[in-house]
Motif scaffolding. Structure first.
Motif, PDB file in Angstrom:
ATOM      1  N   SER A 127      23.315  26.611  10.822  1.00 32.15           N
ATOM      2  CA  SER A 127      22.317  25.621  10.444  1.00 32.15           C
ATOM      3  C   SER A 127      22.736  24.319  10.425  1.00 32.15           C
ATOM      4  O   SER A 127      21.739  23.512  10.185  1.00 32.15           O
ATOM      5  N   ILE A 128      24.078  23.984  10.788  1.00 34.35           N
ATOM      6  CA  ILE A 128      24.273  22.335  10.831  1.00 34.35           C
ATOM      7  C   ILE A 128      23.908  21.699  11.732  1.00 34.35           C
ATOM      8  O   ILE A 128      23.693  20.648  11.708  1.00 34.35           O
ATOM      9  N   VAL A 129      22.953  22.347  12.685  1.00 38.20           N
ATOM     10  CA  VAL A 129      22.267  21.585  13.795  1.00 38.20           C
ATOM     11  C   VAL A 129      20.961  21.811  13.689  1.00 38.20           C
ATOM     12  O   VAL A 129      20.008  21.521  14.263  1.00 38.20           O
ATOM     13  N   LEU A 130      20.484  22.278  12.282  1.00 39.49           N
ATOM     14  CA  LEU A 130      18.886  22.542  12.210  1.00 39.49           C
ATOM     15  C   LEU A 130      18.554  21.487  11.327  1.00 39.49           C
ATOM     16  O   LEU A 130      18.845  21.359  10.089  1.00 39.49           O
ATOM     17  N   ASP A 131      17.480  20.978  11.820  1.00 40.06           N
ATOM     18  CA  ASP A 131      16.482  19.887  10.681  1.00 40.06           C
ATOM     19  C   ASP A 131      15.196  20.674  10.561  1.00 40.06           C
ATOM     20  O   ASP A 131      14.687  21.831  11.261  1.00 40.06           O
ATOM     21  N   PRO A 132      14.295  20.289   9.758  1.00 36.02           N
ATOM     22  CA  PRO A 132      12.970  20.770   9.257  1.00 36.02           C
ATOM     23  C   PRO A 132      12.036  21.039  10.538  1.00 36.02           C
ATOM     24  O   PRO A 132      11.066  21.731  10.390  1.00 36.02           O
ATOM     25  N   LYS A 133      12.193  19.933  11.472  1.00 39.10           N
ATOM     26  CA  LYS A 133      10.952  19.771  12.279  1.00 39.10           C
ATOM     27  C   LYS A 133      11.416  20.305  13.809  1.00 39.10           C
ATOM     28  O   LYS A 133      10.716  20.702  14.494  1.00 39.10           O
ATOM     29  N   THR A 134      12.828  20.070  14.240  1.00 42.20           N
ATOM     30  CA  THR A 134      13.209  20.531  15.680  1.00 42.20           C
ATOM     31  C   THR A 134      13.473  21.933  15.739  1.00 42.20           C
ATOM     32  O   THR A 134      14.189  22.506  15.033  1.00 42.20           O
ATOM     33  N   GLU A 135      12.901  22.569  16.642  1.00 38.10           N
ATOM     34  CA  GLU A 135      13.014  24.203  16.929  1.00 38.10           C
ATOM     35  C   GLU A 135      14.154  24.107  17.690  1.00 38.10           C
ATOM     36  O   GLU A 135      14.462  23.311  18.562  1.00 38.10           O
ATOM     37  N   LEU A 136      14.881  25.141  17.587  1.00 44.44           N
ATOM     38  CA  LEU A 136      16.327  25.430  18.557  1.00 44.44           C
ATOM     39  C   LEU A 136      15.939  26.466  19.632  1.00 44.44           C
ATOM     40  O   LEU A 136      15.879  27.722  19.028  1.00 44.44           O
ATOM     41  N   HIS A 137      16.123  26.199  20.793  1.00 41.83           N
ATOM     42  CA  HIS A 137      15.830  26.861  21.895  1.00 41.83           C
ATOM     43  C   HIS A 137      17.198  27.189  22.577  1.00 41.83           C
ATOM     44  O   HIS A 137      17.574  26.090  23.198  1.00 41.83           O
ATOM     45  N   ASN A 138      17.802  28.212  22.385  1.00 42.23           N
ATOM     46  CA  ASN A 138      19.041  28.192  23.080  1.00 42.23           C
ATOM     47  C   ASN A 138      20.114  27.296  22.821  1.00 42.23           C
ATOM     48  O   ASN A 138      20.946  26.623  23.660  1.00 42.23           O
ATOM     49  N   ALA A 139      20.276  26.923  21.743  1.00 41.12           N
ATOM     50  CA  ALA A 139      20.991  25.537  21.097  1.00 41.12           C
ATOM     51  C   ALA A 139      22.407  25.744  21.163  1.00 41.12           C
ATOM     52  O   ALA A 139      23.074  27.108  21.233  1.00 41.12           O
ATOM     53  N   ASP A 140      23.140  24.987  22.031  1.00 39.05           N
ATOM     54  CA  ASP A 140      24.623  25.116  22.139  1.00 39.05           C
ATOM     55  C   ASP A 140      25.344  24.269  21.240  1.00 39.05           C
ATOM     56  O   ASP A 140      24.921  23.540  20.607  1.00 39.05           O
ATOM     57  N   GLU A 141      26.727  24.505  21.387  1.00 46.24           N
ATOM     58  CA  GLU A 141      27.824  23.570  20.263  1.00 46.24           C
ATOM     59  C   GLU A 141      27.695  22.106  20.769  1.00 46.24           C
ATOM     60  O   GLU A 141      28.261  21.321  19.753  1.00 46.24           O
ATOM     61  N   THR A 142      27.030  21.544  21.518  1.00 47.55           N
ATOM     62  CA  THR A 142      26.811  20.260  21.999  1.00 47.55           C
ATOM     63  C   THR A 142      25.773  19.423  21.108  1.00 47.55           C
ATOM     64  O   THR A 142      25.405  18.415  21.175  1.00 47.55           O
ATOM     65  N   TRP A 143      24.912  20.576  20.621  1.00 46.68           N
ATOM     66  CA  TRP A 143      23.939  19.846  19.686  1.00 46.68           C
ATOM     67  C   TRP A 143      24.381  18.884  18.548  1.00 46.68           C
ATOM     68  O   TRP A 143      25.254  19.386  17.929  1.00 46.68           O
ATOM     69  N   PRO A 144      23.744  18.054  18.364  1.00 53.05           N
ATOM     70  CA  PRO A 144      24.339  16.861  17.244  1.00 53.05           C
ATOM     71  C   PRO A 144      24.103  17.587  15.620  1.00 53.05           C
ATOM     72  O   PRO A 144      23.340  18.296  15.443  1.00 53.05           O
TER      73      PRO A 144
END
Length: 372
Positions: A127-144
């Motif tokens: 959840s540390i790369v999750l904000d309320p608006k941006t959906e996560l599609h196959n998010a990897d470890e480089t996401w801020p």
């Protein structure tokens, strides 16, 4: 990583912090099952639950924010590795989250560095790369990382700060190696959040309702797979330690790195819930389900939160739950596959069966006690 190395008899001496909790106890059990000659020290605030009877395990009550209590304990352990899973519930008060997740982690790092620990594995959160608006599609470890004002969940902010501290501590001193594991949507036997709430909804006859159109893929991870990922990380760091001062190639490096660990089986959110309900005996047909729009459910959640806040309680439907059940959120585990040799050991269907069966067995035991 060879299958042989995955089942070495001993990993030396391993401290599991939070080892009486949900994930921690699964790690302890798998550790003893897979590496039976390992000496395991469980450190938790209270160690009176989820205990394993193995002679190779000892239990120690301690507050991880208390350096004066931890230092002599770790000096006594002389551990090779530390697995840090301890954390308050995500709805805990801000000061508690800050004290334990950030302060406690930094205290553990300091003690581990001072007492010769070789490998330090931190349980972070996807959840540390999750904000309320941006959906996560196959998010990897480089996401801020999303922290501070941009992150509505203070729990996630503190997990991000703690992970950052852990990864920055890597190779300080040069023989101290760290990494971070980011689980997503954890569930299974002993789960106190996901499955119990879903079974509770079934018991209240709330399975006829669905928020949104169920086109959002979501990531759920069986707890045994997360335990498996942690043990692979321990092995990888200890193996790297043996090769010091050599630094691995970037494509092989585990120390100083974060890893997503999931089942690798993203599913539509309500499909997972209905699989849980079906396993628990629900017979509501899909044709009998009422679809609530996101906007309507969010508005109802806001009203209920206000009304229940006045009463000092928490409602069954909150705005957070509406967001949670309608957002797309799934992750890439390619990095863990390539560098840790990770692959899920229990698929989603079997994980659901195990988790639901555990809850139903608990319910039966409670009924039997009442009937005595």
């Amino acid at each position: 990583m060879s299958s042989e190395s995955s089942y070495t008899p001993s990993l030396g001496k391993v401290v599991v912090v939070g080892g009486c909790g949900f994930l921690g106890s699964h790690i302890v059990n798998l550790l003893i099952e897979r590496h039976p000659n390992t000496r395991v020290f469980v450190v938790d605030l209270r160690t009176n639950t989820n205990r394993n009877a193995s002679a190779n395990i000892s239990y120690h009550d301690a507050d991880i924010t208390d350096y004066a209590a931890l230092e002599p304990l770790f000096s006594q352990f002389r551990a090779d590795a530390v697995i840090h899973t301890a954390s308050p519930h995500f709805n805990a008060k801000k000061d508690i989250l800050e004290k334990v997740n950030v302060g406690g982690t930094k205290t553990l790092l300091k003690v581990a560095q001072e007492t010769g620990v070789k490998a330090f594995i931190y349980t972070s959160s996807s959840s540390i790369v999750l904000d309320p608006k941006t959906e996560l599609h196959n998010a990897d470890e480089t996401w801020p990382l999303i922290t501070g004002d941009a992150q509505p969940e203070y729990y996630s902010t503190t997990k991000a700060y703690a992970e950052t501290a852990v990864l920055q501590a890597n190779r300080t001193p040069a023989n101290f190696l760290t990494c971070s594991i980011r689980p997503a949507g954890i569930f299974g036997e002993g789960d106190v959040q996901a499955l119990p709430k879903m079974i509770g909804a079934l018991r209240k006859g709330q399975t006829k309702f669905q928020v949104g159109d169920n086109n959002n893929l979501f990531e759920w991870t069986y707890v045994g797979n997360i335990a498996h990922g942690h043990l692979l990380a321990v092995q990888a760091l200890l193996q790297t330690h043996k090769l010091l001062p050599t630094v691995p190639l970037d494509s092989e490096k585990v120390d100083g790195e974060a890893f997503n660990i999931t089942n690798g089986q993203p599913v539509y959110f309500w499909d997972f819930a209905r699989a849980v309900w079906h396993e628990a005996g629900d017979t509501v047909p899909l044709s009998g389900i009422w679809h609530l729009s996101w906007e309507f459910a969010f508005g109802v959640g806001a009203i209920l939160e206000w009304l229940f806040w006045v009463l000092g309680k928490t409602p069954n439907l909150t705005r957070q739950q509406v967001r949670y059940s309608t957002i797309t959120r799934y992750y890439s585990i390619d990095k863990a596959k390539k560098r840790l040799g990770y692959a899920p050991i229990v698929d989603l269907d079997e994980g659901i069966r195990r988790g639901v069966r555990h809850i139903l067995e608990q319910e039966d035991r409670q009924k039997q006690k009442k009937g005595q």
